[in-house]
Structures are given as C-alpha cells and as structure tokens.
Motif scaffolding. Sequence first.
Motif, mmCIF file in Angstrom:
data_model
loop_
_atom_site.group_PDB
_atom_site.id
_atom_site.type_symbol
_atom_site.label_atom_id
_atom_site.label_comp_id
_atom_site.label_asym_id
_atom_site.label_seq_id
_atom_site.Cartn_x
_atom_site.Cartn_y
_atom_site.Cartn_z
ATOM 1 N N ARG A 159 42.410 62.311 34.795
ATOM 2 C CA ARG A 159 41.326 61.322 34.928
ATOM 3 C C ARG A 159 40.614 61.095 33.600
ATOM 4 O O ARG A 159 40.205 59.981 33.312
ATOM 5 N N SER B 181 34.228 65.790 35.764
ATOM 6 C CA SER B 181 34.665 64.508 35.203
ATOM 7 C C SER B 181 33.515 63.755 34.537
ATOM 8 O O SER B 181 33.724 63.052 33.551
ATOM 9 N N PHE C 109 44.942 57.531 37.816
ATOM 10 C CA PHE C 109 44.272 57.679 39.107
ATOM 11 C C PHE C 109 42.853 57.138 38.992
ATOM 12 O O PHE C 109 42.065 57.641 38.193
ATOM 13 N N ASP C 110 42.531 56.139 39.826
ATOM 14 C CA ASP C 110 41.148 55.671 39.835
ATOM 15 C C ASP C 110 40.315 56.616 40.711
ATOM 16 O O ASP C 110 40.843 57.565 41.298
ATOM 17 N N GLU C 111 39.032 56.331 40.815
ATOM 18 C CA GLU C 111 38.133 57.219 41.546
ATOM 19 C C GLU C 111 38.532 57.340 43.017
ATOM 20 O O GLU C 111 38.489 58.429 43.594
ATOM 21 N N HIS C 112 38.928 56.247 43.621
ATOM 22 C CA HIS C 112 39.338 56.267 45.031
ATOM 23 C C HIS C 112 40.603 57.118 45.210
ATOM 24 O O HIS C 112 40.684 57.942 46.138
ATOM 25 N N GLN C 113 41.583 56.921 44.324
ATOM 26 C CA GLN C 113 42.811 57.720 44.414
ATOM 27 C C GLN C 113 42.509 59.199 44.191
ATOM 28 O O GLN C 113 43.088 60.059 44.859
ATOM 29 N N PRO D 247 42.974 57.668 32.086
ATOM 30 C CA PRO D 247 42.226 57.156 33.236
ATOM 31 C C PRO D 247 42.940 56.072 34.034
ATOM 32 O O PRO D 247 42.557 55.799 35.174
ATOM 33 N N GLY D 248 43.990 55.481 33.499
ATOM 34 C CA GLY D 248 44.711 54.457 34.231
ATOM 35 C C GLY D 248 45.649 55.001 35.291
ATOM 36 O O GLY D 248 46.209 54.243 36.075
#
Length: 191
Positions: A164, A97, A171-175, A168-169
């Motif tokens: 991602r 990523s 899944f964020d990094e945490h998800q 990018p909207g």
Amino acid sequence: MVRTNPERRNALLDASIEVLAREGARGLTFRAVDQEAGVPAGTASNYFPNRDALLVQTGNRYYERLLPSDEALAKSRGPQTRETMTALMTEVVDRVSHFRAGYLASLELRLEATRRPELQALLTERVRADLDFNIANYRESGLPGDENAVITLYLALNWLILDRLTLPGIFDEHQAADLVRTLVDRALPQQ
C-alpha cells in the motif's frame, strides 16, 4: 555538551524519520536532520554522539509514535470475535499506513540493522515484544488457534502495508479492507 531538551530531541528524531523515508539511510546525515528540523547547523550532533546513536534513537522514536491509542489497546484485550479481530487488524493497517514516513523509515532501519548490531538488537527486541504482546492478547481472546494465527497475520499484514505504501496502485483502500477480512478469516481456525 549534550543537550537535554526533550522536545527538540523528538523534533530531531522526527526529522530523522522524514529524511530516512525520503532519502534512505545514505541520506541520513546530521546536516540533513538539522535542515529537516529547521534548526541551526550542528544541533543534531549536540544531541547524538554519532550516526549509530541517531539510528538507534530514531528506531525508538518510530515505535513511540506508532503506539496504539488507549482505546485501541482496550479493544484488543479480552474476548474477541472474528468481526472484532477484523476491526482490530483494520485499525492496525490504517494506523501504520497513515504513518507512511515512519513505516518507510523503519524499512531503512531494518536494512541498516543488518550492518549495525545495536540497531539490530533494538529492532529485534521491539518486534519480538510486539509479537509477544499480540500473542498474549490472542490467547486471552477466546478465539480458536494458537500463536501461528498471530504470526500469520503479522507477516501478511506487513506485506499488505508495504504494498500500500510503496506501490499504491496495487490495492486501494477498499481492496485492502477486503484483504484484511480475508486474512483474518483464513488465519483463524474455524470454531
């Protein structure tokens, strides 16, 4: 006369990756590569005899740049647990990523490979070698299951990376980290 300066060749290939990611395969011209690399016009054509050669060498360069660190390779070998496997898969998703231009360029290369047999052969060989390497490491890991666990993770994580980087909207990094954990839990059979 073909130039043999490896640093300049790599700079041209890195520029090709950027052009592919930004402009797509149709935008990949020798002129665009020269401009992106900041070199005199005609430089790329001195290094690559034609566009097919440029595409194939760009594919090779993408894989060179995507290689995991020696530390990551060492962690991928030997006995594993679900936790270490999750950490390894998270590292892969993060590494790929963070090389956004490379991944987007690789998608363009895959589309071009449907029309260019030499490029298709290269990409098939590289992806197959990666899968075989990961399957062999998995067999040594001591975790239950077979090569289908690796293939399932390969397919699912590639799609996660694609989302991602292109949307990018979603899944964020945490998800994404939570999804990696879930994918590992579901792909690996219970012991």
